[in-house]
Design a protein around this motif. Structure first.
Motif, short mmCIF file in Angstrom:
data_model
loop_
_atom_site.label_atom_id
_atom_site.label_comp_id
_atom_site.label_asym_id
_atom_site.label_seq_id
_atom_site.Cartn_x
_atom_site.Cartn_y
_atom_site.Cartn_z
N LEU A 6 -4.87 -11.72 -5.66
CA LEU A 6 -5.93 -12.36 -6.43
C LEU A 6 -6.78 -11.31 -7.14
O LEU A 6 -7.14 -11.45 -8.31
CB LEU A 6 -6.83 -13.20 -5.52
CG LEU A 6 -6.37 -14.61 -5.17
CD1 LEU A 6 -7.38 -15.25 -4.22
CD2 LEU A 6 -6.23 -15.47 -6.41
N ALA A 7 -7.11 -10.23 -6.41
CA ALA A 7 -7.95 -9.17 -6.98
C ALA A 7 -7.25 -8.49 -8.16
O ALA A 7 -7.89 -8.18 -9.17
CB ALA A 7 -8.29 -8.14 -5.91
N LYS A 8 -5.97 -8.27 -8.05
CA LYS A 8 -5.24 -7.59 -9.12
C LYS A 8 -5.13 -8.44 -10.38
O LYS A 8 -4.95 -7.92 -11.47
CB LYS A 8 -3.83 -7.23 -8.62
CG LYS A 8 -3.80 -6.10 -7.60
CD LYS A 8 -2.37 -5.79 -7.18
CE LYS A 8 -2.33 -4.61 -6.22
NZ LYS A 8 -0.95 -4.29 -5.76
N LEU B 154 -8.38 -2.15 -3.95
CA LEU B 154 -8.51 -1.30 -2.77
C LEU B 154 -9.73 -1.72 -1.92
O LEU B 154 -9.68 -1.65 -0.69
CB LEU B 154 -8.65 0.16 -3.19
CG LEU B 154 -7.36 0.81 -3.72
CD1 LEU B 154 -7.67 2.20 -4.28
CD2 LEU B 154 -6.32 0.91 -2.61
N VAL B 155 -10.79 -2.14 -2.58
CA VAL B 155 -11.97 -2.61 -1.85
C VAL B 155 -11.66 -3.92 -1.13
O VAL B 155 -12.04 -4.11 0.03
CB VAL B 155 -13.16 -2.80 -2.81
CG1 VAL B 155 -14.34 -3.45 -2.09
CG2 VAL B 155 -13.58 -1.46 -3.41
N VAL B 156 -10.95 -4.81 -1.81
CA VAL B 156 -10.56 -6.08 -1.18
C VAL B 156 -9.67 -5.81 0.03
O VAL B 156 -9.82 -6.43 1.08
CB VAL B 156 -9.85 -6.98 -2.21
CG1 VAL B 156 -9.28 -8.23 -1.52
CG2 VAL B 156 -10.81 -7.38 -3.32
N ASP B 157 -8.76 -4.88 -0.12
CA ASP B 157 -7.87 -4.52 0.98
C ASP B 157 -8.68 -4.00 2.18
O ASP B 157 -8.44 -4.39 3.33
CB ASP B 157 -6.89 -3.44 0.50
CG ASP B 157 -5.89 -3.06 1.58
OD1 ASP B 157 -4.85 -3.74 1.70
OD2 ASP B 157 -6.14 -2.08 2.31
N ARG C 217 -4.06 -10.79 3.72
CA ARG C 217 -4.50 -9.61 2.97
C ARG C 217 -3.72 -9.46 1.67
O ARG C 217 -4.28 -9.19 0.61
CB ARG C 217 -4.35 -8.36 3.85
CG ARG C 217 -4.77 -7.06 3.17
CD ARG C 217 -5.00 -5.97 4.21
NE ARG C 217 -3.87 -5.85 5.11
CZ ARG C 217 -2.78 -5.10 4.84
NH1 ARG C 217 -2.70 -4.44 3.71
NH2 ARG C 217 -1.79 -5.03 5.71
N ALA C 218 -2.41 -9.68 1.74
CA ALA C 218 -1.57 -9.56 0.54
C ALA C 218 -1.97 -10.60 -0.51
O ALA C 218 -2.00 -10.31 -1.71
CB ALA C 218 -0.10 -9.72 0.91
#
Length: 287
Positions: free
Chosen positions: A74-76, A52-55, A68-69
């Motif tokens: 990557l973050a997940k 959520l922060v990366v988003d 963004r996707a």
């Protein structure tokens, strides 16, 4: 990509996007609804990440939906997990980054001036090295630490394996670690390993005189992408990981100098064979 590579790429990409937007850390944090420290932590690969922060950061930087996707993905998938998790009792925290980086390495260049690199040690040699370093540790813990070192070597069996280039000071192959039998076995193992297509071993002879590496061993790790390269240095207090371009280039140049001063692979094989015979003869005399 492995988890470490994903995490480092995520940090590098977030920093690139912020710089492209012309925002400092504080303004970027305000735009995304997080603190300056959080933005800095995400960019420098420290601690866990929340998608959520990366988003939110991507939206603050005005990325496309596709960009963004990709970064959210990557973050997940950036949670680091590996075989070493089950050996947490025998692994100091400072070595975990080395294991994660090594697990995804394309190439490793080792300069060793004290001991044979861990990736090329026999079990008996590794036991002698760890016993000397961990004089107060219980035998059971020593055994677990040796298990970690042996398990770490499985990266060389990966398909495709990383290319390992090891340059050893002549002192390394002459220093008696454990018994003469242990040394003979270790040097035979080095000779055998150097015959593999993805492993190169060279010895820097005493006759080469002064050299560029000064007094410390180091490992240069090349990742799947240039931005993921790192140099690992260790000492009694822990480890240092160098990532700045100037630091990486200096160690690359030093390694090239060492390689030019070292014996050729065929000369190295001859010296190893001679030393195996010497240690074997010593073992017979001491029986």
């Amino acid at each position: 990509m492995g988890p470490t590579t994903r995490r480092r790429q995520l940090g590098a990409e977030l920093k690139r996007l912020r710089d492209l937007k012309g925002l400092n850390l504080e303004v970027a944090g305000e735009a995304a609804g997080v603190s300056r420290a959080t933005v800095n932590r995400y960019e420098s690969n420290r601690g866990p990440v929340k998608w959520l922060v990366v988003d939110a950061l991507c939206r603050a930087y005005g990325t496309t939906d596709e960009e963004r996707a990709a970064l959210v993905s990557l973050a997940k998938n950036a949670k680091v997990q590996g075989w070493w998790q089950s050996y947490h009792d025998a692994i100091p925290g400072w070595i975990t980054p080395l294991l994660t980086l090594e697990d995804e390495a394309v190439e490793e260049c080792h300069w060793a001036n004290t001991y044979v690199p861990g990736l090329l040690q026999t079990r008996a040699y590794a036991t002698a090295v760890i016993q000397a370093a961990e004089v107060r540790a219980a035998p059971e813990l020593i055994e677990r630490m040796v298990d970690v070192r042996m398990k770490r070597q499985e990266v060389l069996k990966r398909q495709p394996p990383p290319h390992l280039w090891a340059i050893l000071d002549e002192a390394v192959v002459r220093r008696r670690v454990g018994s003469p039998e242990v040394m003979a076995e270790q040097l035979e193992h080095l000779a055998t390993a150097s015959g593999m297509p993805h492993i190169t071993v060279q010895i820097l002879p005493f006759s080469s005189g002064a050299h560029a590496a000064e007094s410390t061993s180091f490992i240069s790790i090349r990742g799947p992408e240039p931005s993921l390269d790192v140099v690992h240095l260790s000492n009694l207090s822990g480890a240092l990981y160098l990532e700045k371009s100037g630091e990486l280039e200096r160690h690359r140049v030093v390694f090239e100098y060492l390689r030019s001063q070292a014996l050729s692979t065929s000369e190295t094989s001859s010296l190893l064979a001679d030393l195996v015979r010497e240690f074997t003869a010593t073992a017979r005399r001491e029986r």
